[in-house]
Design an enzyme around this catalytic site. Sequence first.
Site, short mmCIF file in Angstrom:
data_model
loop_
_atom_site.label_atom_id
_atom_site.label_comp_id
_atom_site.label_asym_id
_atom_site.label_seq_id
_atom_site.Cartn_x
_atom_site.Cartn_y
_atom_site.Cartn_z
N ASP A 7 0.60 -1.16 -0.01
CA ASP A 7 -0.01 0.04 -0.01
C ASP A 7 0.82 1.21 -0.15
O ASP A 7 1.39 1.62 -1.02
CB ASP A 7 -1.05 -0.10 1.19
CG ASP A 7 -2.02 0.96 1.43
OD1 ASP A 7 -2.55 1.06 0.37
OD2 ASP A 7 -2.30 1.43 2.32
N LEU A 66 6.99 -2.40 3.78
CA LEU A 66 8.33 -2.92 2.80
C LEU A 66 9.57 -2.29 3.07
O LEU A 66 10.53 -3.14 3.09
CB LEU A 66 7.84 -2.88 1.28
CG LEU A 66 8.65 -2.90 0.17
CD1 LEU A 66 8.78 -4.73 0.18
CD2 LEU A 66 8.36 -2.61 -1.18
P1 IMP Z 1 1.95 -0.46 3.64
O1 IMP Z 1 3.06 -0.45 4.89
O2 IMP Z 1 0.87 0.75 3.84
O3 IMP Z 1 2.37 -0.62 2.34
O4 IMP Z 1 0.84 -1.62 4.09
C1 IMP Z 1 0.99 -2.93 4.24
C2 IMP Z 1 0.39 -3.68 4.99
O5 IMP Z 1 -0.91 -3.04 5.36
C3 IMP Z 1 0.05 -5.02 4.25
O6 IMP Z 1 0.82 -6.05 4.62
C4 IMP Z 1 -1.38 -5.42 4.76
O7 IMP Z 1 -1.39 -6.10 6.09
C5 IMP Z 1 -2.03 -3.94 5.33
N1 IMP Z 1 -3.03 -3.49 4.15
C6 IMP Z 1 -2.65 -2.69 3.16
N2 IMP Z 1 -3.64 -2.40 2.52
C7 IMP Z 1 -4.67 -3.13 2.96
C8 IMP Z 1 -6.11 -3.36 2.55
O8 IMP Z 1 -6.75 -2.82 1.47
N3 IMP Z 1 -6.57 -4.51 3.26
C9 IMP Z 1 -6.26 -5.12 4.39
N4 IMP Z 1 -4.87 -4.78 4.70
C10 IMP Z 1 -4.13 -3.79 4.18
#
Ligand code: IMP
Length: 178
Positions: free
Chosen positions: A106, A111
């Site tokens: 997201d 990451l």
């Molecule tokens: P980031 O750190 O914002 O990239 O989010 C990554 C983590 O957030 C993922 O590994 C998911 O566990 C959670 N996540 C991100 N988007 C979603 C979504 O649309 N639904 C559910 N979990 C999400």
Amino acid sequence: MKDIILHNEKFEVFINENEIQKIVESIANNINTKKIKDPLFIAVLNGSFLFAADIMRKITIPNVEISFIKLSSYEGTKTTGNVNELIGINKDISKRNIIILEDIIDTGITLEKTITLLKKENVADIKIATLLFKPDAYTKNINIDFIGKSIPNNFVVGYGLDYDENGRNLPHIYKLKN
Ligand code: IMP
Ligand code: MG
């Protein structure tokens, strides 16, 4: 297919289970052609547990291994911005060719944190595979090597992904209905 309700929010089917398996297969085929030497997959829990289980059965590279780390950056449907490391790597992964397995990327905060943790372990190489990617939400410049499907900036659940810990068991991926 029927809509479902989780924590009083309505969700509709977005990617059905057959489509999910096709996406997983295409990522696996792509990784297989790269012939990465003795790869160590590192799946980011909890969300990627089903993706990890399915993709591993489609990897044909010899001496492939898998390990798990647990990070969390979400509360409800919004990212909190801080990522907490919950379970770290407890074995020597130096000089290994790592392939990170993410359910969804997201903002990219999780990451980036994962990569920082792995680089401290002096790994040889890091590649990234994600089932889903939200390009409009992504804030990082890190190249993602294997993307299953790019999706709009909607909140999704199912196939390992949760809404406040609910919905991970759903065989299809659903999106929030508005
Ligand atoms: P980031 O750190 O914002 O990239 O989010 C990554 C983590 O957030 C993922 O590994 C998911 O566990 C959670 N996540 C991100 N988007 C979603 C979504 O649309 N639904 C559910 N979990 C999400
Ligand atoms: Mg979550």
